[in-house]
Design an enzyme around this catalytic site. Sequence first.
Site, short mmCIF file in Angstrom:
data_model
loop_
_atom_site.label_atom_id
_atom_site.label_comp_id
_atom_site.label_asym_id
_atom_site.label_seq_id
_atom_site.Cartn_x
_atom_site.Cartn_y
_atom_site.Cartn_z
N ASP A 106 0.74 -1.32 0.05
CA ASP A 106 0.08 0.07 0.06
C ASP A 106 0.92 1.13 -0.06
O ASP A 106 2.21 1.20 0.06
CB ASP A 106 -1.19 0.02 1.26
N LYS B 175 -3.93 -0.17 -2.59
CA LYS B 175 -4.92 -0.84 -1.80
C LYS B 175 -5.93 0.20 -1.40
O LYS B 175 -5.66 1.39 -1.08
CB LYS B 175 -4.26 -1.31 -0.53
N GLY C 289 -5.21 -10.13 4.74
CA GLY C 289 -6.02 -9.48 3.41
C GLY C 289 -4.96 -8.87 2.61
O GLY C 289 -4.81 -9.17 1.21
C1 R5P Z 1 -1.94 -1.21 7.10
O1 R5P Z 1 -1.63 0.03 7.01
C2 R5P Z 1 -1.01 -1.97 7.59
O2 R5P Z 1 0.51 -1.58 7.44
C3 R5P Z 1 -0.87 -3.48 7.16
O3 R5P Z 1 -0.81 -3.47 5.95
C4 R5P Z 1 -2.50 -4.06 7.61
O4 R5P Z 1 -2.69 -3.75 8.93
C5 R5P Z 1 -2.56 -5.59 7.44
O5 R5P Z 1 -3.62 -6.11 7.75
P1 R5P Z 1 -4.28 -7.24 7.34
O6 R5P Z 1 -3.40 -8.18 7.22
O7 R5P Z 1 -5.72 -7.41 8.26
O8 R5P Z 1 -4.54 -6.93 5.73
#
Ligand code: R5P
Length: 319
Positions: A173, A197, A232
């Site tokens: 992201d 993302k 995810g």
């Molecule tokens: C979001 O800004 C974080 O850097 C991670 O990408 C996120 O917290 C990951 O969460 P998940 O595994 O639920 O997608």
Amino acid sequence: MAKIIIDEPILLTGTSNPQLAEAIGKLVGVPVSYPVTVFADKEIRVRVQPNMRQRTVFILQTTSNPGNDRIMELIFMADAARRGSASEIIAIIPYFGYSRQDRKEMPRVPISSSVVVTMLANAGIDRIITVDIHSQQQQGFTQKPWDNLFGSYVIIPVIKERNLSDLVIASPDKGGILQATAYAKFLDAKEIAVVYKKRDITLNDVSNALAMIGDVKGRDVLIVDDIISTGGTIVNAAKHLKKNGAKSVRVTATHGIFAEDALEQIDNSGIDEVIITDSIAPSEKISSHPKITIVSVAPLLAEAIRRIRTGESISSLIF
Ligand code: R5P
């Protein structure tokens, strides 16, 4: 008369990650004390055995799920240290729970991370040490010193062992671009890819990878992220990278939460390997998972403790 500080530090830990505390204790040559028990009604009870008067007290406590009890354990240990006349109370929080709630992203929401930091400072904590806090600006939530260390210190050598010659570093992201750039520098990767993302902020834990920039065709890709929660983000990013021709997709993230069915999602994805640290104590299912490699942050945190005690700079651990 000048204040007398006795140089016999105390290392306390809560219930969150005793293995990591033991590993750090061994490296710095300090025995670990376990002051936390629970009453029959599940209230947390803290009683520290060693004398803390005029000593530096290090408290190791990761505040991952269930984060609330762990935060309370940490606060109670800090209060015990303050009332026990410790000269300095240093909280080592390898994974800082609530750090993703670091801003008011919509009306009528709290800044939960700031609330937690305020509680820690009020409990008497003099210094905070974290590893890859979700956003570095959070250091401004308190006037106390806060050293945020980088997991890359222990992760990079493991990636280098994989001998990936034509490596592309991918950020899953836009928020992760800085971290990806740092990894690219340390690993001599010439290219960076970014996945776009989109997160629906009205829903919890729902995100979608919509597009990507960068050339990954026929190349080994390393996705760099700070946290894996539901999985995810990395699974969706891996899908895009594979669709665009990536030869292999590895992931490194400092903090492995693996909530809900994250392990299953990773099993069924095109991800070849996931490299995490032990900032959060891994369950048996995680440590025996064939795709997961766990690197310990104990050497990083032990080195930070050593430098704090000797008054050496710890910036070379940071930059
Ligand atoms: C979001 O800004 C974080 O850097 C991670 O990408 C996120 O917290 C990951 O969460 P998940 O595994 O639920 O997608």
